[in-house]
Scaffold this active site. Structure first.
Site, PDB file in Angstrom:
ATOM      1  N   ASP A 159       0.823  -1.203   0.000  1.00 47.93           N
ATOM      2  CA  ASP A 159       0.000   0.000   0.000  1.00 47.93           C
ATOM      3  C   ASP A 159       0.859   1.255   0.000  1.00 47.93           C
ATOM      4  OD1 ASP A 159       0.787  -0.587   2.726  1.00 47.93           O
ATOM      5  OD2 ASP A 159      -0.640   0.925   3.394  1.00 47.93           O
ATOM      6  N   GLU A 161       0.169  -1.307   5.599  1.00 48.17           N
ATOM      7  CA  GLU A 161       1.217  -0.914   6.534  1.00 48.17           C
ATOM      8  C   GLU A 161       1.085   0.554   6.913  1.00 48.17           C
ATOM      9  OE1 GLU A 161       5.255   0.699   7.708  1.00 48.17           O
ATOM     10  OE2 GLU A 161       3.913   1.280   6.064  1.00 48.17           O
TER      11      GLU A 161
END
Length: 411
Positions: A83, A176
Site C-alpha cells: 500500500d 502498513e
C-alpha cells in the site's frame, strides 16, 4: 544500470494501492491493493518460486525461493508493503527518470518543484539517476522500491545458481501505512527464522530501533445553550478542545523534535459546542519517556475537569506498537549480517533509529525478529518523493549478499 529494475519499479508505482485510514477495521482497507498482489503472484510464479500463495481474504502475498546448499541453514525472510500512504494521491502516477541529476531544482509540474533549498541533502545525489513522479501524486517508492528490490534479487538468484543461499521467504503486506500491516500476517506459515523489512530510505542505514507508540483520543462533552442566554451555563466543547491543545508543551510537537526526541502530535480534531474529539499520536524511543507523555495527557485532562466540571474531558490511550530493539538487542547477529552486507556493496553502514514504525515492529514481537533496511527512496508520503535508482541497485546487491551470508550459518 539495471533497466529491468527501472521498469519493474515504474510498473509497480503506476498501480494505485492507496490504503484507507477510515476503513481500518477491514484488511485490506482498499480492494485495489489486490491489483498489485495478483500481479506479484503472477511474477513470482513466473520466476519459479515455490509455495506462491495469496491470502484472498486479507491480501498478503507469500512465496519461497528454495535453497541450493546441501546443509541446514536458517531461512531468511524479506518483506515489503504494497500500500501507499493516504496522505497524498496515488492515482495516475506518472514516474519519470532523471538520468544524470545536476544537483539543481527538479521541476515536477507548473505548481511543484523539488527545491534544493528545501531538500538540501539531495544535492549529494548529483550525477545519479533519480525517479520522481509528476507533481500531482506521490511516487509510491514507499514501499514499491522495496518490493522491486526483493523481486529483482530473487530474479538474480534464479539466474545465478552459482550464488549459494538457503531457503528465502518473501512476503508483501497490505495496509502498513495505516498500522495494520501485520494484523493477519502468517508468521508460522511464512517459515523464516528472522527477516528484514525493505522499507527504509538510505541504502546504508540499518534500522533496529523504532518508536514506542500510543494513540490518544480526547473526548470532550459540552453543554449547548442558546448563546443569547449562555452566561454561566454553556460549556463549549469545541473551545475547550482548542484550549486543551494550546496547553500542551510546544517543544514536544513533531515540528520541534528530531533524532531520539519523542513527540505529542495532533492528527485530527472535530466537534461543535456539544461535543468535540481530538486525536493524537504519542511517540518516544524510550518507554519511560512515553509514559511521561501519557501522564501529560491525563494530567491536563484532570486540570481541565477541575476548571469545567468532572467528566467533561476524557482521555483514552491505546498502545500501537513497541520499540523492536527490546528484542533485537538480544539478536545482534541479525543486525551484524546486514552491516557486513552493506560494507561489501561498498557503503559505510549506519545504525539509526526510525522516527516511526515498520511492519518489522509488530513482527518482531510476534516472534519474527525483523530489522529494517533501505532502498534509496526519500521525501515519502507526498509529491516530492523520489528514489535514487543507483542506490536501489545497491539494495538489490545487499539482499543477495545477505542471502549468501545466511547460507553460511548453522541451523
Amino acid at each position: 544500470m539495471n533497466r529491468n529494475l527501472d521498469e519493474r519499479l515504474m510498473r509497480y508505482c503506476m498501480i494505485d494501492t492507496t490504503s484507507d485510514p477510515h476503513n481500518d477495521t477491514v484488511t485490506p482497507s482498499t480492494q485495489k491493493q489486490f491489483d498489485l498482489a495478483r500481479l506479484l503472484c503472477k511474477e513470482l510464479t513466473e520466476l519459479g518460486m515455490s509455495n506462491v500463495r495469496l491470502d484472498e481474504e486479507h491480501c498478503y502475498v507469500y512465496a519461497t525461493l528454495p535453497g541450493n546448499v546441501d546443509k541446514p541453514c536458517p531461512t531468511v525472510g524479506f518483506i515489503a508493503h504494497m500500500d501507499t500512504a493516504p496522505d497524498f494521491s496515488g492515482t495516475g502516477v506518472k514516474p519519470r527518470i532523471i538520468e544524470d541529476f545536476d544537483g539543481e531544482d527538479i521541476v515536477l509540474n507548473e505548481e511543484r518543484t523539488i527545491s534544493m533549498e528545501t531538500f538540501p541533502w539531495m544535492r549529494a545525489f548529483k550525477g545519479k539517476r533519480i525517479m520522481v513522479a509528476g507533481g500531482d501524486t506521490l511516487l509510491g517508492a514507499d514501499d514499491k522500491a522495496g518490493i522491486a528490490a526483493i523481486m529483482e534479487a530473487l530474479s538474480y538468484l534464479r539466474e545465478h545458481p552459482e550464488v549459494r543461499h538457503g531457503d528465502i521467504a518473501v512476503a508483501f503486506t497490505p495496509d502498513e501505512e495505516i498500522g495494520n500491516g501485520v494484523k493477519y500476517f502468517d508468521v508460522p506459515g511464512f517459515g523464516a527464522d528472522f527477516a528484514y523489512t525493505i522499507d527504509g530510505d538510505a541504502v546504508n542505514a540499518v534500522n533496529a530501533e523504532t518508536f514506542n507508540a500510543m494513540s490518544c483520543e480526547v473526548l470532550i462533552e459540552g453543554s449547548s445553550v442558546h448563546p443569547g442566554s449562555a452566561k454561566d451555563k454553556m460549556v463549549n466543547a469545541g473551545r475547550i478542545g482548542c484550549e486543551f491543545v494550546s496547553k500542551l508543551p510546544e517543544h514536544m510537537t513533531p515540528e520541534h523534535t528530531e533524532g531520539r526526541e519523542g513527540f505529542i502530535h495532533l492528527t485530527g480534531m472535530s466537534g461543535n459546542c456539544s461535543e468535540a474529539r481530538l486525536e493524537f499520536i504519542l511517540r518516544d524511543h524510550d518507554r519511560p519517556k512515553l509514559s511521561e507523555k501519557c501522564g501529560i495527557m491525563k494530567d491536563l485532562a484532570a486540570y481541565m475537569n477541575r476548571l469545567y466540571g468532572e467528566g467533561v474531558v476524557n482521555v483514552e490511550l491505546t498502545e500501537s506498537y513497541r520499540n523492536m530493539y527490546e528484542i533485537l538487542e538480544k539478536r545482534p547477529e541479525i543486525i551484524e549480517i546486514a552491516l557486513e552486507a552493506i560494507r561489501e556493496i561498498g557503503c559505510e553502514p549506519e545504525i539509526s533509529p526510525i522516527r516511526g514504525g515498520t511492519d518489522g515492529s509488530g513482527l518482531t514481537f510476534m516472534g519474527l525478529p525483523c530489522p529494517n533496511l533501505g532502498t534509496g527512496g526519500g521525501n515519502y508520503h507526498g509529491p516530492y518523493e523520489y528514489c535514487v535508482l543507483d542506490d536501489l541497485e545497491k539494495s538489490v546487491e545487499m539482499l543477495v549478499k545477505i542471502s549468501e551470508k545466511v547460507a553460511l550459518l548453522e541451523k
